[in-house]
Scaffold this motif. Structure first.
Motif, PDB file in Angstrom:
ATOM      1  N   PHE A 200       0.837  -1.212   0.000  1.00 38.18           N
ATOM      2  CA  PHE A 200       0.000   0.000   0.000  1.00 38.18           C
ATOM      3  C   PHE A 200       0.872   1.263   0.000  1.00 38.18           C
ATOM      4  N   LYS A 201       2.027   1.158   0.627  1.00 37.96           N
ATOM      5  CA  LYS A 201       2.958   2.303   0.596  1.00 37.96           C
ATOM      6  C   LYS A 201       3.456   2.529  -0.838  1.00 37.96           C
ATOM      7  N   LEU A 202       3.803   1.429  -1.489  1.00 35.66           N
ATOM      8  CA  LEU A 202       4.270   1.534  -2.876  1.00 35.66           C
ATOM      9  C   LEU A 202       3.151   2.063  -3.783  1.00 35.66           C
ATOM     10  N   GLU A 203       1.967   1.512  -3.610  1.00 37.76           N
ATOM     11  CA  GLU A 203       0.820   1.924  -4.439  1.00 37.76           C
ATOM     12  C   GLU A 203       0.561   3.434  -4.294  1.00 37.76           C
ATOM     13  N   LYS A 204       0.594   3.907  -3.051  1.00 33.10           N
ATOM     14  CA  LYS A 204       0.342   5.341  -2.795  1.00 33.10           C
ATOM     15  C   LYS A 204       1.441   6.206  -3.434  1.00 33.10           C
ATOM     16  N   THR A 205       2.672   5.731  -3.336  1.00 33.92           N
ATOM     17  CA  THR A 205       3.789   6.486  -3.925  1.00 33.92           C
ATOM     18  C   THR A 205       3.603   6.622  -5.439  1.00 33.92           C
ATOM     19  N   VAL A 206       3.243   5.508  -6.084  1.00 31.28           N
ATOM     20  CA  VAL A 206       3.055   5.537  -7.544  1.00 31.28           C
ATOM     21  C   VAL A 206       1.859   6.427  -7.901  1.00 31.28           C
ATOM     22  N   GLN A 207       0.785   6.286  -7.145  1.00 28.36           N
ATOM     23  CA  GLN A 207      -0.405   7.107  -7.423  1.00 28.36           C
ATOM     24  C   GLN A 207      -0.071   8.597  -7.321  1.00 28.36           C
ATOM     25  N   GLU A 208       0.662   8.951  -6.278  1.00 30.32           N
ATOM     26  CA  GLU A 208       0.983  10.371  -6.083  1.00 30.32           C
ATOM     27  C   GLU A 208       1.984  10.877  -7.113  1.00 30.32           C
ATOM     28  N   LEU A 209       2.938  10.023  -7.449  1.00 34.75           N
ATOM     29  CA  LEU A 209       3.993  10.431  -8.380  1.00 34.75           C
ATOM     30  C   LEU A 209       3.483  10.516  -9.811  1.00 34.75           C
ATOM     31  N   MET A 210       2.757   9.493 -10.252  1.00 32.21           N
ATOM     32  CA  MET A 210       2.400   9.369 -11.670  1.00 32.21           C
ATOM     33  C   MET A 210       0.921   9.629 -11.942  1.00 32.21           C
ATOM     34  N   GLY A 211       0.151   9.714 -10.909  1.00 27.15           N
ATOM     35  CA  GLY A 211      -1.282   9.977 -11.094  1.00 27.15           C
ATOM     36  C   GLY A 211      -2.036   8.816 -11.722  1.00 27.15           C
ATOM     37  N   LEU A 212      -1.446   7.611 -11.661  1.00 26.34           N
ATOM     38  CA  LEU A 212      -2.136   6.428 -12.206  1.00 26.34           C
ATOM     39  C   LEU A 212      -2.709   5.633 -11.031  1.00 26.34           C
ATOM     40  N   PRO A 213      -4.020   5.396 -11.022  1.00 22.56           N
ATOM     41  CA  PRO A 213      -4.655   4.859  -9.814  1.00 22.56           C
ATOM     42  C   PRO A 213      -4.437   3.371  -9.537  1.00 22.56           C
TER      43      PRO A 213
ATOM     44  N   ASP B 116      -2.420   6.054 -20.780  1.00 16.75           N
ATOM     45  CA  ASP B 116      -3.382   5.114 -20.204  1.00 16.75           C
ATOM     46  C   ASP B 116      -2.710   4.215 -19.179  1.00 16.75           C
ATOM     47  N   GLY B 117      -1.396   4.237 -19.166  1.00 14.88           N
ATOM     48  CA  GLY B 117      -0.688   3.410 -18.199  1.00 14.88           C
ATOM     49  C   GLY B 117       0.782   3.357 -18.518  1.00 14.88           C
ATOM     50  N   CYS B 118       1.507   2.599 -17.698  1.00 11.98           N
ATOM     51  CA  CYS B 118       2.945   2.459 -17.963  1.00 11.98           C
ATOM     52  C   CYS B 118       3.450   1.109 -17.489  1.00 11.98           C
ATOM     53  N   THR B 119       4.552   0.681 -18.126  1.00 11.14           N
ATOM     54  CA  THR B 119       5.327  -0.429 -17.576  1.00 11.14           C
ATOM     55  C   THR B 119       6.551   0.206 -16.932  1.00 11.14           C
ATOM     56  N   MET B 120       7.004  -0.387 -15.845  1.00 12.57           N
ATOM     57  CA  MET B 120       8.137   0.218 -15.141  1.00 12.57           C
ATOM     58  C   MET B 120       9.139  -0.847 -14.723  1.00 12.57           C
ATOM     59  N   SER B 121      10.389  -0.627 -15.110  1.00 14.47           N
ATOM     60  CA  SER B 121      11.474  -1.400 -14.538  1.00 14.47           C
ATOM     61  C   SER B 121      12.082  -0.536 -13.446  1.00 14.47           C
ATOM     62  N   ALA B 122      11.781  -0.858 -12.193  1.00 12.18           N
ATOM     63  CA  ALA B 122      12.274  -0.046 -11.077  1.00 12.18           C
ATOM     64  C   ALA B 122      13.763  -0.277 -10.834  1.00 12.18           C
ATOM     65  N   LYS B 123      14.360  -1.195 -11.602  1.00 10.02           N
ATOM     66  CA  LYS B 123      15.800  -1.430 -11.508  1.00 10.02           C
ATOM     67  C   LYS B 123      16.583  -0.233 -12.042  1.00 10.02           C
ATOM     68  N   LYS B 124      15.890   0.662 -12.722  1.00  7.28           N
ATOM     69  CA  LYS B 124      16.559   1.873 -13.207  1.00  7.28           C
ATOM     70  C   LYS B 124      16.151   3.032 -12.285  1.00  7.28           C
ATOM     71  N   ASP B 125      15.119   3.787 -12.697  1.00  8.56           N
ATOM     72  CA  ASP B 125      14.756   4.957 -11.899  1.00  8.56           C
ATOM     73  C   ASP B 125      13.934   4.636 -10.640  1.00  8.56           C
ATOM     74  N   GLY B 126      13.935   3.381 -10.218  1.00  3.75           N
ATOM     75  CA  GLY B 126      13.364   3.048  -8.913  1.00  3.75           C
ATOM     76  C   GLY B 126      14.486   2.902  -7.885  1.00  3.75           C
ATOM     77  N   LEU B 127      15.736   2.934  -8.373  1.00  2.00           N
ATOM     78  CA  LEU B 127      16.934   2.855  -7.518  1.00  2.00           C
ATOM     79  C   LEU B 127      16.989   1.592  -6.652  1.00  2.00           C
TER      80      LEU B 127
ATOM     81  N   ALA C  48       1.240   0.174 -14.162  1.00  2.00           N
ATOM     82  CA  ALA C  48       0.248   1.092 -13.569  1.00  2.00           C
ATOM     83  C   ALA C  48      -0.762   1.456 -14.657  1.00  2.00           C
ATOM     84  N   LEU C  49      -2.019   1.542 -14.242  1.00  2.00           N
ATOM     85  CA  LEU C  49      -3.107   1.708 -15.216  1.00  2.00           C
ATOM     86  C   LEU C  49      -4.102   2.771 -14.777  1.00  2.00           C
ATOM     87  N   ARG C  50      -4.799   3.325 -15.773  1.00  2.00           N
ATOM     88  CA  ARG C  50      -5.859   4.287 -15.466  1.00  2.00           C
ATOM     89  C   ARG C  50      -7.232   3.605 -15.446  1.00  2.00           C
TER      90      ARG C  50
END
Ligand code: F0G
Length: 474
Positions: free
Chosen positions: A94-107, A265-276, A284-286
């Motif tokens: 839920f912490k991760l989900e909230k971070t992504v929602q706030e950062l990228m605006g994808l619910p 409408d959404g994104c794929t994310m490899s957090a191995k890069k800009d997720g540090l 993440a999807l709308r």
């Protein structure tokens, strides 16, 4: 448009004459090894002249990838200690989900163990045999997943993005005319979705402008097709927008990130890069319906949809990493460090792709070895010879990686044949890059009269061949 950016970095970030002020100090160190020339020759020979087959303990400076190789912060390590390992409903999720929602605006957020798992999930759901995915030079796993589903990639990168020289500030941009022609010709039923990779890894870590994202989104809307972002290096892309695109210099990275994702409408994310983080990713999807459709597939292949292949500790570290990666002093140093290496190589006469990318310096293999024929893998040869010269490991992003056409079986000859020196985040210092520059310059000098390159010894017959094939000198 670029002048402001170069001014900032040519004076050594914010501190005149003192190089880059690193916005962190080092608490944990990891020793590196120096092998003799004889040992290096032996190791790369045993590896079949393929740097992927080397042991990392035989590498002095490892620039194979910026993926999963970041140094984590004290705050990330501390966050890992509060990881919640519950199978379902983990507080770390839920912490991760909230971070992504706030950062990228994808619910809607579906965690995956890394970027390609998010690609797998997206393509399993959206790509039908014979459908197209237009985009800007798709990354290799991205392309492979689309083709695995029977789809085809259409490269709509602008022509400036296909040459190593030139000063275009957004070489990752899509050519709007080419995209429109493709959408018109194929019609919405034949288009699975449109994908923007930002920054565009395969053409030199080149950014995409907000103006271009908006124009692509407008076309997608007109033709009623979905727009997805490959967000692996979203923060570096946002930094380039801030530095190079008119009207964004005063905006924070966070605001720019919001704008970038607002079109998708959404994104794929490899957090191995800009997720540090060393491992992790998400989709993440709308659209809630799409989200519900994908959940069972995530459970089947990745794990329950509140962990998706990650531990609670991994999700904690990622949530914290996503906050740190948009900090301006971090990005200024990060992108500045890459540019520092680029400038050193350029000054020494090494042909490098310009403008310098966000995560790596790309050497133009065909210029590095002017007399080596294109089909003898000059960029792969550069990787081998740079390793031999001083234990520096880069990677080929060129004719070997491009593989064969899935329909004709013929070798694809890409526009660029590059040797990539990818810079891990927060790992190396300016002194390391001075060493790297010396080694690359040395290899360049020695290779000047060279007329022959490499050929396959054993080519991996299917799928992504560059990881496992072996080579011989011609
Ligand atoms: N998209 C882009 C643009 C990438 O660069 C990568 C990985 C992926 C997707 C896949 O993510 O590795 O987490 O599954 N790039 C790495 C590289 C491997 O070295 O450039 P992943």
């Amino acid at each position: 448009m670029l002048s402001h950016f170069f001014l900032l970095h040519s004076s050594g970030a914010r501190f005149k004459n003192r190089g880059f002020m690193i916005p962190f100090r080092i608490k944990v160190v990891e020793p590196i090894r120096f092998l003799s020339l004889k040992e290096r020759e032996q190791k790369i020979g045993d590896a079949g002249l393929n740097v992927f087959r080397l042991k990392s303990s035989d590498v002095t400076i490892d620039l194979l990838t910026d993926s999963g190789t970041s140094a984590m912060s004290n705050a990330q390590w501390a966050a890992m200690m509060i990881g919640d390992e519950a199978y379902a409903g983990s507080t770390s999720f839920f912490k991760l989900e909230k971070t992504v929602q706030e950062l990228m605006g994808l619910p809607f957020v579906i965690p995956t163990h890394q970027g390609r798992a998010a690609e797998q999930l997206l393509d399993f759901t959206l790509v039908k045999p014979g459908q197209m995915v237009p985009g800007n030079t798709h990354f290799d796993t991205t392309k492979a997943h689309i083709e695995f589903r029977g789809g085809r990639c259409v490269d709509c990168t602008i022509k400036e993005g296909k040459t190593p020289e030139g000063e275009h500030p957004f070489k990752g941009n899509l050519d709007i005319q080419t995209l429109e022609t493709c959408l018109k010709k194929e019609g919405s039923e034949k288009i699975a979705y449109v994908l923007i990779t930002m920054t565009c890894n395969s053409n030199g870590g080149q950014p995409v402008s907000l103006e271009n994202i908006a124009a692509v989104a407008a076309l997608c809307k007109k033709f009623k097709v979905k727009l997805f972002l490959d967000a692996a290096r979203f923060a570096e892309n946002a930094y380039f927008i801030q530095q190079r695109e008119k009207g964004f210099y005063e905006k924070s990275i966070g605001e720019i990130v919001q704008r970038m994702f607002s079109f998708a409408d959404g994104c794929t994310m490899s957090a191995k890069k800009d997720g540090l983080v060393p491992i992790g990713g998400f989709l993440a999807l709308r659209d809630k319906i799409l989200f519900e459709t994908m959940k069972p597939h995530d459970i089947l292949f990745e794990g329950f949809y509140t962990y998706g292949g990650m531990s609670g500790m991994d999700m904690e570290a990622m949530a914290q990493g996503l906050k740190e990666v948009i900090q301006k002093d971090y990005l200024e140093h990060r992108v500045g460090q890459v540019a520092y290496l680029g400038r050193r190589l350029k000054k020494g006469g090494v042909p490098v792709v310009e403008p310098f990318g966000g995560h790596a310096i790309f050497i133009d293999g065909r210029e590095f070895y002017k007399n080596v024929p294109k089909d003898q893998f000059p960029a792969q040869l550069a990787c081998v010879e740079i390793y031999k010269e001083g234990g520096v490991r880069g990677v080929e992003v060129g004719a070997c990686l491009a593989g064969r056409d899935p329909d004709t079986g013929k070798n694809i000859m890409p526009a660029l044949d590059l040797c990539r020196l990818a810079i891990p985040r927060r790992v190396y210092t300016q002194e390391h890059f001075d060493y790297v520059a010396e080694i690359v310059l040395g290899a360049h000098e020695k290779g000047k009269g060279r007329k022959t390159g490499l050929k396959f010894d054993q080519e991996t017959p299917q799928g992504i061949r560059h990881f496992t094939s072996t080579f011989k000198y011609v």
